[in-house]
Scaffold this motif. Structure first.
Motif: not given
Length: 112
Positions: A9-12, A16-26, A28-41
């Motif tokens: 998952v890239t910064e862009q 984009e997910h934030a612009e579409n309404g995702a405003c918490t890391p959780r 974002i994780a629901s939208a693209c899985k970022a942060g759901t594996d090792c958590g370092s991001c």
């Protein structure tokens, strides 16, 4: 630049997910899985989201409840009366373990 190397998952994409309404890391994780594996991001995602993006975070900064309805500027929101007092939750139910059952067969006798 990659934010989450586990899922590519890239910064862009996070922006984009934030612009579409995702405003918490959780969210974002629901939208693209970022942060759901090792958590370092997760901290990097928090940094990309910033402080003013989420209306719920802005409500907390104003001293309003975060999970209640969020009003846009100049808009009235109806909610529960403020004088209801604290919410009392019931005691949790803890399942009990069944009592140990005695064996029907007597222990074997030890030959002396």
């Amino acid at each position: 630049m990659y934010v989450c190397s586990c899922f590519g998952v890239t910064e862009q994409q996070v922006k984009e997910h934030a612009e579409n309404g995702a405003c918490t890391p959780r969210q974002i994780a629901s939208a693209c899985k970022a942060g759901t594996d090792c958590g370092s991001c997760v901290r990097r995602i928090q940094g990309l989201l910033g402080r003013d993006v989420c209306p719920r975070r802005a409500a907390v900064d104003r001293g309003e409840p975060a999970l209640g309805p969020v009003a846009e500027e100049g808009e009235a929101v109806s909610g529960p009366p403020a004088d209801e007092g604290p919410v009392v939750l019931p005691e949790p139910v803890v399942p009990r373990r069944p009592a140990a059952v005695e064996s029907a067969t007597p222990p074997s006798s030890v030959a002396a």
